[in-house]
Design a protein around this motif. Structure first.
Motif, PDB file in Angstrom:
ATOM      1  N   THR A   7     -38.466 -51.804   7.854  1.00 47.35           N
ATOM      2  CA  THR A   7     -37.331 -52.349   8.594  1.00 47.35           C
ATOM      3  C   THR A   7     -36.804 -51.337   9.603  1.00 47.35           C
ATOM      4  O   THR A   7     -36.418 -51.702  10.715  1.00 47.35           O
ATOM      5  N   THR A   8     -36.815 -50.069   9.243  1.00 43.37           N
ATOM      6  CA  THR A   8     -36.412 -49.011  10.173  1.00 43.37           C
ATOM      7  C   THR A   8     -37.271 -49.068  11.439  1.00 43.37           C
ATOM      8  O   THR A   8     -36.758 -48.972  12.561  1.00 43.37           O
ATOM      9  N   ASP A   9     -38.576 -49.239  11.267  1.00 40.48           N
ATOM     10  CA  ASP A   9     -39.466 -49.355  12.423  1.00 40.48           C
ATOM     11  C   ASP A   9     -39.104 -50.560  13.277  1.00 40.48           C
ATOM     12  O   ASP A   9     -39.095 -50.483  14.508  1.00 40.48           O
ATOM     13  N   HIS A  10     -38.803 -51.660  12.628  1.00 42.23           N
ATOM     14  CA  HIS A  10     -38.464 -52.885  13.363  1.00 42.23           C
ATOM     15  C   HIS A  10     -37.195 -52.674  14.197  1.00 42.23           C
ATOM     16  O   HIS A  10     -37.140 -53.062  15.376  1.00 42.23           O
ATOM     17  N   VAL A  11     -36.194 -52.043  13.604  1.00 42.24           N
ATOM     18  CA  VAL A  11     -34.940 -51.767  14.325  1.00 42.24           C
ATOM     19  C   VAL A  11     -35.192 -50.784  15.475  1.00 42.24           C
ATOM     20  O   VAL A  11     -34.754 -51.002  16.602  1.00 42.24           O
ATOM     21  N   ALA A  12     -35.905 -49.703  15.185  1.00 37.80           N
ATOM     22  CA  ALA A  12     -36.164 -48.680  16.203  1.00 37.80           C
ATOM     23  C   ALA A  12     -36.947 -49.238  17.390  1.00 37.80           C
ATOM     24  O   ALA A  12     -36.750 -48.811  18.527  1.00 37.80           O
TER      25      ALA A  12
ATOM     26  N   PHE B 250     -43.260 -44.908  21.561  1.00 39.75           N
ATOM     27  CA  PHE B 250     -43.492 -44.505  20.176  1.00 39.75           C
ATOM     28  C   PHE B 250     -43.587 -45.674  19.217  1.00 39.75           C
ATOM     29  O   PHE B 250     -43.467 -45.524  18.016  1.00 39.75           O
ATOM     30  N   ILE B 251     -43.893 -46.854  19.760  1.00 42.24           N
ATOM     31  CA  ILE B 251     -44.083 -48.015  18.898  1.00 42.24           C
ATOM     32  C   ILE B 251     -45.502 -48.532  19.003  1.00 42.24           C
ATOM     33  O   ILE B 251     -46.189 -48.335  20.009  1.00 42.24           O
TER      34      ILE B 251
END
Length: 135
Positions: free
Chosen positions: A33-38, A108-109
């Protein structure tokens, strides 16, 4: 003046708001979820840069890095799978460059082979990538 671009940004912010409300309701923030938000920040900044370039006469094209940068599944510290990433870049970015367009994509994604959003934890992945093999 409210433009179509504003509508796109508003929809993105609404989706982010909904995601954050869901996280708050559950009371848990996982690495996935952190990746999704970032990823929202990278995507929004890419849209803004693309619009700014276009407004100044550059033929800019938004490219979602998640469609090109294929990574392992290590959320918040993903590593590109270079062979697959280079294949995707050759399919999605090289044709833009060949037509003289300026591709704009977050740094960075990426996403896993199955399309799940990942981040490298802040390291820009795009500077590591080759668009295609030299002739």
């Amino acid at each position: 003046m409210f433009t179509q671009f504003h509508s796109v940004l508003e929809a993105d912010f609404d989706a982010l708001d909904e995601l954050l409300r869901g996280i708050a309701a559950v009371g848990e923030l996982t690495p996935r979820t952190t990746d999704h938000v970032a990823a929202y920040g990278e995507l929004l900044s890419s849209k803004i840069v693309t619009a700014a370039f276009s407004a100044r006469g550059l033929d800019a094209a938004l490219v979602d890095s998640r469609d090109c940068v294929v990574t392992d599944g290590a959320h918040t510290r993903a590593v590109p799978i270079f062979d697959q990433t280079n294949e995707q870049l050759a399919l999605k970015v090289k044709p833009l460059v060949d037509r003289g367009r300026v591709p704009v994509m977050g740094g960075f994604i990426g996403s896993t082979r199955s399309g799940v959003t990942t981040t490298s934890g802040g390291a820009d992945l795009t500077f590591l990538l080759r668009l295609w093999e030299p002739d």
